[in-house]
Design an enzyme around this catalytic site. Structure first.
Site, PDB file in Angstrom:
ATOM      1  CB  CYS A  12      -2.795  -2.851   2.078  1.00 49.12           C
ATOM      2  SG  CYS A  12      -2.914  -4.107   3.588  1.00 49.12           S
ATOM      3  CG  HIS A  22       0.337  -0.524   4.917  1.00 46.70           C
ATOM      4  ND1 HIS A  22      -0.853   0.350   4.333  1.00 46.70           N
ATOM      5  CD2 HIS A  22      -0.081  -1.799   5.065  1.00 46.70           C
ATOM      6  CE1 HIS A  22      -1.681  -0.332   4.656  1.00 46.70           C
ATOM      7  NE2 HIS A  22      -1.238  -1.594   5.025  1.00 46.70           N
ATOM      8  CD  GLU A  79       0.601   3.422   3.361  1.00 44.48           C
ATOM      9  OE1 GLU A  79       1.102   2.607   2.344  1.00 44.48           O
ATOM     10  OE2 GLU A  79       0.012   3.075   4.438  1.00 44.48           O
TER      11      GLU A  79
HETATM   12  N1  LIG Z   1      -8.710  -5.388   5.370  1.00 45.93           N
HETATM   13  C1  LIG Z   1      -7.571  -5.990   4.353  1.00 45.93           C
HETATM   14  C2  LIG Z   1      -6.578  -4.994   3.894  1.00 45.93           C
HETATM   15  C3  LIG Z   1      -5.793  -4.518   5.041  1.00 45.93           C
HETATM   16  C4  LIG Z   1      -5.263  -3.190   5.005  1.00 45.93           C
HETATM   17  O1  LIG Z   1      -5.430  -2.511   3.965  1.00 45.93           O
HETATM   18  N2  LIG Z   1      -4.844  -2.590   6.150  1.00 45.93           N
HETATM   19  C5  LIG Z   1      -4.666  -1.321   6.294  1.00 45.93           C
HETATM   20  C6  LIG Z   1      -4.789  -0.858   7.629  1.00 45.93           C
HETATM   21  C7  LIG Z   1      -5.076   0.720   7.689  1.00 45.93           C
HETATM   22  C8  LIG Z   1      -4.101   1.698   6.873  1.00 45.93           C
HETATM   23  O2  LIG Z   1      -2.766   1.536   7.065  1.00 45.93           O
HETATM   24  O3  LIG Z   1      -4.519   2.081   5.912  1.00 45.93           O
HETATM   25  C9  LIG Z   1      -7.096  -7.415   5.165  1.00 45.93           C
HETATM   26  O4  LIG Z   1      -7.142  -7.429   6.238  1.00 45.93           O
HETATM   27  O5  LIG Z   1      -6.294  -8.010   4.264  1.00 45.93           O
END
Ligand SMILES: N[C@@H](CCC(=O)NCCCC(=O)O)C(=O)O
Length: 245
Positions: free
Chosen positions: A114, A221, A223
């Protein structure tokens, strides 16, 4: 004595109980343990000592750039901040931009997730959409309403590029993935390959074209409950193997 491969996990700067902190949410760490790896949280400072980057990463068997609710500073890719872009983490930006080239030089297996996916693109000179949903022809990639299970449930299709590094891990042409992001890749950094796209054409997975080892980043995600999703499982299996797990 068999020791588990040591995998560095980048932290985010957050305030916890009123104290500046370095934080990683558990699901990244638990997923790495699930696949036989030993995660170590790597603190981040904007004024990191460049001399210390190589000695630090050379003690690791792999590196993970996690997701985060914050965004890469637009100044990192020559853009003005969009009104939708309200959260940043300068310390994390500085660390990620320093660690990506060092990991590549050390041939350290690298998994980006992400925000980590977006960091890899920016580190290679690429740019980001700051609000994908505002782009003509693009859908809204932000998480759906509901509890965590609803937010991290698969929410859109994915088309995987045949013959790529992701396809080598997971031979199916299509999958479904979760989606919890407002930003995304606009211009791909030179030296990166597209590994998968969403139905609206948004890039969803990239790899470092000439990396001799595992060097993959994904916008979703994996994970989240990786054992429950064959594609997510394949990514962590591949990463763990590359780290010596
Ligand atoms: N802020 C960026 C990346 C989005 C992101 O990494 N979300 C993660 C949410 C929390 C987690 O699961 O760690 C965007 O908005 O593109």
């Amino acid at each position: 004595m068999q020791t588990r491969p040591l995998v560095g996990v980048i932290a985010c700067r957050r305030e916890v109980e009123g104290h500046p902190s370095h934080m990683v949410t558990d699901k990244y760490l638990s997923a790495l343990r699930e696949y036989g790896l030993e995660p170590v949280i790597l603190p981040v400072w904007e004024d990191l000592d460049p001399v210390g980057v190589m000695p630090l990463l050379s003690r690791l068997d792999g590196l993970v750039l996690t997701g985060s609710y914050t965004n890469v500073a637009p100044s990192r890719y020559g853009a003005e901040r969009a009104p939708e872009n309200t959260r940043g983490d300068r310390d994390r930006d500085a660390a990620a931009m320093a660690w990506v080239p060092a990991a590549l030089e050390l041939e350290l297996p690298l998994l980006g997730i992400c925000r980590g996916f977006q960091e890899l693109n920016v580190a290679f000179g690429g740019t980001l959409f700051q609000a994908v949903q505002a782009q003509p022809g693009k859908r809204d990639h932000r998480e759906p309403e509901g509890d965590r299970a609803a937010q991290y449930a698969p929410s859109h299709d994915l088309e995987i590029r045949p013959g790529g590094r992701l396809a080598a891990l997971y031979p199916e042409r299509h999958a479904r993935v979760n989606s919890l992001h407002q930003q995304g890749i606009d211009r791909l950094g030179p030296g990166l390959d597209v590994e998968a796209v969403a139905p609206d054409g948004l890039v969803e997975a990239i790899s470092i074209a000439d990396a001799p080892r595992f060097a993959l980043a994904v916008q979703w995600h994996p994970e989240w409950q990786p054992r429950e999703h064959a594609l997510y499982d394949a990514i962590f299996r591949g990463f763990a193997e590359a780290c010596g797990g």
